[in-house]
Design an enzyme around this catalytic site. Structure first.
Site, PDB file in Angstrom:
ATOM      1  N   GLU A 167       5.857   6.633  10.396  1.00 19.87           N
ATOM      2  CA  GLU A 167       6.064   7.611   9.431  1.00 19.87           C
ATOM      3  C   GLU A 167       6.354   9.119   9.711  1.00 19.87           C
ATOM      4  O   GLU A 167       6.880   9.864   8.974  1.00 19.87           O
ATOM      5  CB  GLU A 167       4.692   7.603   8.339  1.00 19.87           C
ATOM      6  CG  GLU A 167       4.674   6.221   7.682  1.00 19.87           C
ATOM      7  CD  GLU A 167       3.699   6.232   6.400  1.00 19.87           C
ATOM      8  OE1 GLU A 167       3.239   7.353   6.018  1.00 19.87           O
ATOM      9  OE2 GLU A 167       3.436   5.165   5.901  1.00 19.87           O
ATOM     10  N   SER A 190       0.755  -1.205  -0.123  1.00 16.47           N
ATOM     11  CA  SER A 190      -0.052  -0.047   0.051  1.00 16.47           C
ATOM     12  C   SER A 190       0.775   1.229   0.016  1.00 16.47           C
ATOM     13  O   SER A 190       0.421   2.268  -0.380  1.00 16.47           O
ATOM     14  CB  SER A 190      -1.091   0.077   1.100  1.00 16.47           C
ATOM     15  OG  SER A 190      -0.287  -0.020   2.366  1.00 16.47           O
TER      16      SER A 190
HETATM   17  N1  DGL Z   1       0.946  -2.063   4.429  1.00 13.77           N
HETATM   18  C1  DGL Z   1       0.060  -2.181   5.601  1.00 13.77           C
HETATM   19  C2  DGL Z   1       0.235  -3.444   5.955  1.00 13.77           C
HETATM   20  O1  DGL Z   1       1.216  -4.095   6.134  1.00 13.77           O
HETATM   21  C3  DGL Z   1       0.159  -0.997   6.463  1.00 13.77           C
HETATM   22  C4  DGL Z   1      -0.278   0.430   6.069  1.00 13.77           C
HETATM   23  C5  DGL Z   1      -1.755   0.462   5.794  1.00 13.77           C
HETATM   24  O2  DGL Z   1      -2.611   0.325   6.357  1.00 13.77           O
HETATM   25  O3  DGL Z   1      -1.790   0.476   4.439  1.00 13.77           O
HETATM   26  O4  DGL Z   1      -0.812  -3.905   6.638  1.00 13.77           O
END
Ligand code: DGL
Length: 303
Positions: A163, A22
């Protein structure tokens, strides 16, 4: 959905492994793989325009991930690694049915590693986003792997804190206490089932170490490091486990005998994002220790 993305007739020389998340957090997984196989050609796509996925529903995340895979297939990816914990939990099983291109998520290998490590207590904790936890996917796979007790906790605040660069100190540890104070004492393995949580491991380790009076180690593809030492406990350390070594194992299985072959002469990486490339690059540096190429802006689906 009737989408068949086909593995082309690319030679080993231009084989590309694609990583999808994401946002930028999946770069930790990417880095572990290219750290081990520097000659691999890779593509990384972070869908930051539609980030975060962690509080979106399964159908939405599956649609987003499908659009990402179509894009990556068009870039001649031969394997898609879904590094995102949320997309792995809620979408990968469906994506594997829809696409002919091999798609690997983080759930199965990661759970089997956790099950092996928790052999004494058979009790594992899973920390993830709201939808990773709500999906119940980690719990189901852990139980199939013989883990008797699974304690899950959604820790959404860890994501923006990482972040913001607040991954240590008072605020970070207050967030850890809020989520982790009631974790059972006999948990031996804590799965960091979200891309951002390995970057929060110091705060998690300090908090759990003090709450449980136990040492805490972080285990990843790079090996094991002690993050908190308890001098007064004879109990074994709590293991914080990240997904990198299990993803590395999946990539190794895919590469088979060619993993260390000279035929991998590319070592090219292309980085793609779906919004604000300059900001994407800035946040990306929180997750990667290597120098990264400039991200290229693309658009997926109808944003
Ligand atoms: N990449 C997402 C996960 O590992 C974390 C960030 C999001 O909520 O998109 O679940």
């Amino acid at each position: 959905m009737n989408i068949a993305a086909q593995s082309g007739s690319t030679t080993l020389k231009n084989r590309r492994i694609a990583f999808f998340d994401s946002g930028q957090g999946g770069l930790t997984v990417w880095e572990s793989v290219v750290g081990r196989y520097p000659h691999l050609n890779t593509i990384y796509l972070g869908d930051n325009a539609r980030y975060p996925y962690g509080n979106k529903g399964a159908d939405t995340v599956t649609r987003y991930a499908s659009e990402a895979i179509l894009f990556l297939a068009a870039q001649k990816a031969e394997l898609i690694v879904v590094a995102c914990g949320t997309a792995s939990s809620v979408a990968v099983a469906r994506l594997k049915q829809v696409f002919r291109l091999p798609v690997v998520g983080i759930v199965e290998g990661f759970c089997s590693e956790a099950a092996t490590l928790s052999i004494n207590s058979r009790r594992v904790a899973v920390l993830g986003t709201r939808f990773t936890v709500a999906s119940g996917r980690f719990e189901a796979v852990l139980k199939e792997s013989g883990v008797e007790n699974v304690w899950q906790r959604a820790c959404p605040l860890f994501v923006p804190l990482v972040e913001e660069g607040v991954s240590r100190g008072e605020i970070a540890e207050a967030a850890c206490r809020m989520y982790l104070s009631d974790m059972p004492d006999d948990v031996d393995v804590v799965m960091l089932a979200c891309t951002h949580f390995p970057r929060f491991a110091g705060a998690i380790a300090n908090t759990l170490g003090m709450l449980k009076n136990r040492s805490v180690v972080l285990r990843s593809a790079e090996g094991e490091i002690t993050l908190f030492t308890s001098s007064s406990s004879s109990l074994s350390p709590i293991v914080l486990l990240d997904s990198s070594s299990s993803v590395l194992a999946s990539v190794e299985t895919f590469l088979g005998n060619h993993a260390n072959s000279d035929e991998f002469q590319g070592s090219e990486c292309s980085l793609f994002c779906t919004d604000a490339p300059a900001r994407f690059a800035q946040v990306a540096q929180l997750f990667a220790n290597k120098e990264l190429p400039e991200p290229k802006l693309i658009s997926l689906g109808s944003l």
